[in-house]
Design a protein around this motif. Structure first.
Motif, PDB file in Angstrom:
ATOM      1  N   LEU A 106     -81.940 -62.385  82.611  1.00  0.00           N
ATOM      2  CA  LEU A 106     -80.994 -62.596  81.518  1.00  0.00           C
ATOM      3  C   LEU A 106     -80.670 -64.084  81.421  1.00  0.00           C
ATOM      4  O   LEU A 106     -80.845 -64.834  82.388  1.00  0.00           O
ATOM      5  CB  LEU A 106     -79.702 -61.819  81.786  1.00  0.00           C
ATOM      6  CG  LEU A 106     -79.836 -60.321  82.036  1.00  0.00           C
ATOM      7  CD1 LEU A 106     -78.529 -59.759  82.588  1.00  0.00           C
ATOM      8  CD2 LEU A 106     -80.222 -59.590  80.759  1.00  0.00           C
ATOM      9  N   PRO A 107     -80.169 -64.534  80.266  1.00  0.00           N
ATOM     10  CA  PRO A 107     -79.748 -65.937  80.166  1.00  0.00           C
ATOM     11  C   PRO A 107     -78.626 -66.250  81.152  1.00  0.00           C
ATOM     12  O   PRO A 107     -77.883 -65.358  81.589  1.00  0.00           O
ATOM     13  CB  PRO A 107     -79.256 -66.046  78.716  1.00  0.00           C
ATOM     14  CG  PRO A 107     -79.939 -64.928  77.995  1.00  0.00           C
ATOM     15  CD  PRO A 107     -80.041 -63.809  78.989  1.00  0.00           C
ATOM     16  N   ALA A 147     -75.078 -64.481  81.320  1.00  0.00           N
ATOM     17  CA  ALA A 147     -75.112 -63.182  80.642  1.00  0.00           C
ATOM     18  C   ALA A 147     -75.178 -62.050  81.663  1.00  0.00           C
ATOM     19  O   ALA A 147     -75.642 -62.234  82.788  1.00  0.00           O
ATOM     20  CB  ALA A 147     -76.310 -63.105  79.701  1.00  0.00           C
ATOM     21  N   LEU A 190     -79.247 -52.709  76.484  1.00  0.00           N
ATOM     22  CA  LEU A 190     -80.369 -53.436  75.886  1.00  0.00           C
ATOM     23  C   LEU A 190     -80.742 -52.887  74.510  1.00  0.00           C
ATOM     24  O   LEU A 190     -81.587 -53.467  73.826  1.00  0.00           O
ATOM     25  CB  LEU A 190     -81.586 -53.397  76.810  1.00  0.00           C
ATOM     26  CG  LEU A 190     -81.407 -54.132  78.148  1.00  0.00           C
ATOM     27  CD1 LEU A 190     -82.649 -53.973  79.006  1.00  0.00           C
ATOM     28  CD2 LEU A 190     -81.099 -55.611  77.927  1.00  0.00           C
ATOM     29  N   LYS A 243     -81.298 -55.182  71.331  1.00  0.00           N
ATOM     30  CA  LYS A 243     -81.592 -56.522  71.831  1.00  0.00           C
ATOM     31  C   LYS A 243     -83.083 -56.849  71.696  1.00  0.00           C
ATOM     32  O   LYS A 243     -83.927 -55.983  71.496  1.00  0.00           O
ATOM     33  CB  LYS A 243     -81.184 -56.641  73.302  1.00  0.00           C
ATOM     34  CG  LYS A 243     -79.731 -56.324  73.586  1.00  0.00           C
ATOM     35  CD  LYS A 243     -78.799 -57.339  72.971  1.00  0.00           C
ATOM     36  CE  LYS A 243     -77.348 -57.067  73.385  1.00  0.00           C
ATOM     37  NZ  LYS A 243     -76.399 -58.031  72.769  1.00  0.00           N
ATOM     38  N   ARG A 244     -83.377 -58.139  71.851  1.00  0.00           N
ATOM     39  CA  ARG A 244     -84.767 -58.614  71.882  1.00  0.00           C
ATOM     40  C   ARG A 244     -85.189 -58.658  73.346  1.00  0.00           C
ATOM     41  O   ARG A 244     -84.681 -59.480  74.110  1.00  0.00           O
ATOM     42  CB  ARG A 244     -84.857 -59.996  71.254  1.00  0.00           C
ATOM     43  CG  ARG A 244     -84.386 -60.058  69.785  1.00  0.00           C
ATOM     44  CD  ARG A 244     -84.170 -61.487  69.324  1.00  0.00           C
ATOM     45  NE  ARG A 244     -83.129 -62.149  70.138  1.00  0.00           N
ATOM     46  CZ  ARG A 244     -82.804 -63.444  70.025  1.00  0.00           C
ATOM     47  NH1 ARG A 244     -83.443 -64.217  69.162  1.00  0.00           N
ATOM     48  NH2 ARG A 244     -81.860 -63.960  70.781  1.00  0.00           N
ATOM     49  N   VAL A 245     -86.113 -57.771  73.715  1.00  0.00           N
ATOM     50  CA  VAL A 245     -86.409 -57.552  75.133  1.00  0.00           C
ATOM     51  C   VAL A 245     -87.896 -57.741  75.425  1.00  0.00           C
ATOM     52  O   VAL A 245     -88.750 -57.123  74.777  1.00  0.00           O
ATOM     53  CB  VAL A 245     -85.989 -56.128  75.569  1.00  0.00           C
ATOM     54  CG1 VAL A 245     -86.246 -55.937  77.055  1.00  0.00           C
ATOM     55  CG2 VAL A 245     -84.521 -55.878  75.243  1.00  0.00           C
ATOM     56  N   LEU A 265     -87.040 -66.928  76.664  1.00  0.00           N
ATOM     57  CA  LEU A 265     -85.653 -66.757  77.087  1.00  0.00           C
ATOM     58  C   LEU A 265     -84.944 -68.105  77.089  1.00  0.00           C
ATOM     59  O   LEU A 265     -83.798 -68.227  76.631  1.00  0.00           O
ATOM     60  CB  LEU A 265     -85.587 -66.120  78.472  1.00  0.00           C
ATOM     61  CG  LEU A 265     -84.180 -65.709  78.917  1.00  0.00           C
ATOM     62  CD1 LEU A 265     -83.843 -64.319  78.365  1.00  0.00           C
ATOM     63  CD2 LEU A 265     -84.051 -65.690  80.433  1.00  0.00           C
ATOM     64  N   GLY A 286     -83.978 -69.129  73.670  1.00  0.00           N
ATOM     65  CA  GLY A 286     -83.084 -68.228  72.952  1.00  0.00           C
ATOM     66  C   GLY A 286     -83.775 -67.271  72.013  1.00  0.00           C
ATOM     67  O   GLY A 286     -83.121 -66.667  71.152  1.00  0.00           O
ATOM     68  N   ILE A 306     -85.510 -64.495  73.023  1.00  0.00           N
ATOM     69  CA  ILE A 306     -85.311 -63.129  73.507  1.00  0.00           C
ATOM     70  C   ILE A 306     -84.024 -63.094  74.321  1.00  0.00           C
ATOM     71  O   ILE A 306     -83.547 -64.121  74.813  1.00  0.00           O
ATOM     72  CB  ILE A 306     -86.501 -62.609  74.343  1.00  0.00           C
ATOM     73  CG1 ILE A 306     -86.776 -63.511  75.553  1.00  0.00           C
ATOM     74  CG2 ILE A 306     -87.743 -62.453  73.492  1.00  0.00           C
ATOM     75  CD1 ILE A 306     -87.856 -62.977  76.482  1.00  0.00           C
ATOM     76  N   ASP A 307     -83.477 -61.892  74.477  1.00  0.00           N
ATOM     77  CA  ASP A 307     -82.191 -61.725  75.164  1.00  0.00           C
ATOM     78  C   ASP A 307     -82.342 -61.311  76.622  1.00  0.00           C
ATOM     79  O   ASP A 307     -81.397 -61.437  77.405  1.00  0.00           O
ATOM     80  CB  ASP A 307     -81.351 -60.668  74.439  1.00  0.00           C
ATOM     81  CG  ASP A 307     -81.122 -61.025  72.975  1.00  0.00           C
ATOM     82  OD1 ASP A 307     -80.610 -62.131  72.723  1.00  0.00           O
ATOM     83  OD2 ASP A 307     -81.469 -60.204  72.105  1.00  0.00           O
ATOM     84  N   ALA A 308     -83.499 -60.800  76.971  1.00  0.00           N
ATOM     85  CA  ALA A 308     -83.738 -60.332  78.340  1.00  0.00           C
ATOM     86  C   ALA A 308     -85.228 -60.074  78.489  1.00  0.00           C
ATOM     87  O   ALA A 308     -85.941 -59.877  77.497  1.00  0.00           O
ATOM     88  CB  ALA A 308     -82.962 -59.050  78.631  1.00  0.00           C
TER      89      ALA A 308
END
Length: 335
Positions: free
Chosen positions: A135-136, A139, A147, A150-152, A193, A196, A198-200
């Protein structure tokens, strides 16, 4: 993806039986994974250890201590599923692959229902691959259900990680319909990641993973630590994924242990290979020279030991290759 081409113009030896006088080279292709993961450096170390090209100095004279006449080549691929399929089809002689996808592919179960890969054989259990849910920085999530929407990054197509991760996510109500999935290798995932995009992302590999070391020391990152209850649930869904942990301090900025599931990485070969060849290969894998290479290479190499070579193998239901079985019996590890 196709296997990275190397040694262009050189034909693979038509027979992989041991050369009687070690006059002619035997080329031996080992499928690994992406350059940013663990399979590629470990596969390279193994290739070095089992190689002994024609004309090289004898082992006791400071030369290579591998299989006489063998030139082993570690090739970058999309990892487990690709490697197993390529071993089955004769496109690779060996591959590194997770226990989960190897079992399902051999038996023709799960995603591979009705499509067994009967030629798969085990040489050794190598090391645990810990699932990293990255994760960022700063986060966090409560569990996998967060998730949704989200963008995974779900790992690359052709990887055992992706197959297992989709099963895990589905148990928490997340699937391709309610998340924006990205099929990326580890390096691509880390880059997106950081940017920014993707989120995870998920990636199963032996720590430390080079791309994550870089990510943690530049943009920073966080790892999701699963609860013990969630680890039990995951083990029920995917039995080859067992509770594990990534120690604090492995990655910069993550000082506490991360609880996570892990799957064993296996060295897989084809049943088409001769018993003599695989016996000599297994013997070379566990000699003192290869031990030094493993200890001085990737950090995960130290966890590759003859004492754990058979851990979990019987429970998988995938046979040992007869050549490897012969070696382990002589070594007193099998009755």
């Amino acid at each position: 993806m196709k296997v990275t081409k190397t040694l262009a113009g050189i034909a693979l030896a038509s027979s992989l039986a041991l050369p009687a006088m070690a006059q002619d080279p035997t080329f031996f292709r080992i499928g690994t994974g992406g350059a940013g993961g663990t399979y590629f450096p470990i596969g390279g170390t193994i290739a070095n250890g089992i190689s002994s090209p024609p004309g090289s100095r004898a082992c006791d004279e400071g030369g290579q201590c591998g299989v006489p006449g063998m030139i082993a080549i570690a090739q970058s691929t999309t990892a487990s599923v690709f490697n197993n399929a390529a071993v089955q089809n004769g496109e690779l002689e060996a591959g590194l692959a997770g226990a989960y996808s190897t079992r399902d592919m051999y038996l023709g179960t799960g995603k591979f229902e009705g499509k067994p890969h009967p030629k798969l054989r085990i040489v050794a259990n190598l090391f645990p691959e810990d699932l990293h849910l990255v994760l960022p920085k700063g986060a966090s999530i409560n569990d996998l259900s967060d998730l949704a929407g989200k963008r995974v990054g779900i790992a690359q197509a052709g990887s055992g990680t992706q197959v297992a991760v989709l099963q895990m996510l589905d148990a928490w109500g997340v699937n391709r319909d309610n998340m924006e999935e990205a099929e990326l290798n580890n390096s691509q995932s880390a880059e997106r990641l950081a940017d920014g995009q993707i989120d995870a992302y998920f990636y199963a590999a032996g720590w430390p993973v080079a791309a994550m070391v870089q990510l943690s020391s530049t943009k920073g990152m966080n790892l999701h630590s699963f609860t013990e209850e969630d680890l039990t649930k995951i083990n029920e869904i995917v039995p080859t994924y067992i509770p594990s942990k990534i120690p604090g301090g492995v990655y910069e900025g993550i000082d506490t242990d991360t609880l996570t599931p892990a799957v064993s990485a296996m060295l897989v070969v084809s049943s088409d290979l001769s018993e003599d060849l695989v016996y000599e290969l297994t013997k070379a894998l566990w000699n003192d020279n290869t031990r030094k290479l493993l200890d001085n290479g990737h950090a995960k190499g130290k966890q590759i030991t003859i004492e754990t070579a058979l851990d979990g193998v019987e429970a998988m239901g995938v046979p040992l290759h007869p050549g490897a079985e012969k070696f382990y019996k002589e070594a007193g590890l099998l009755k």
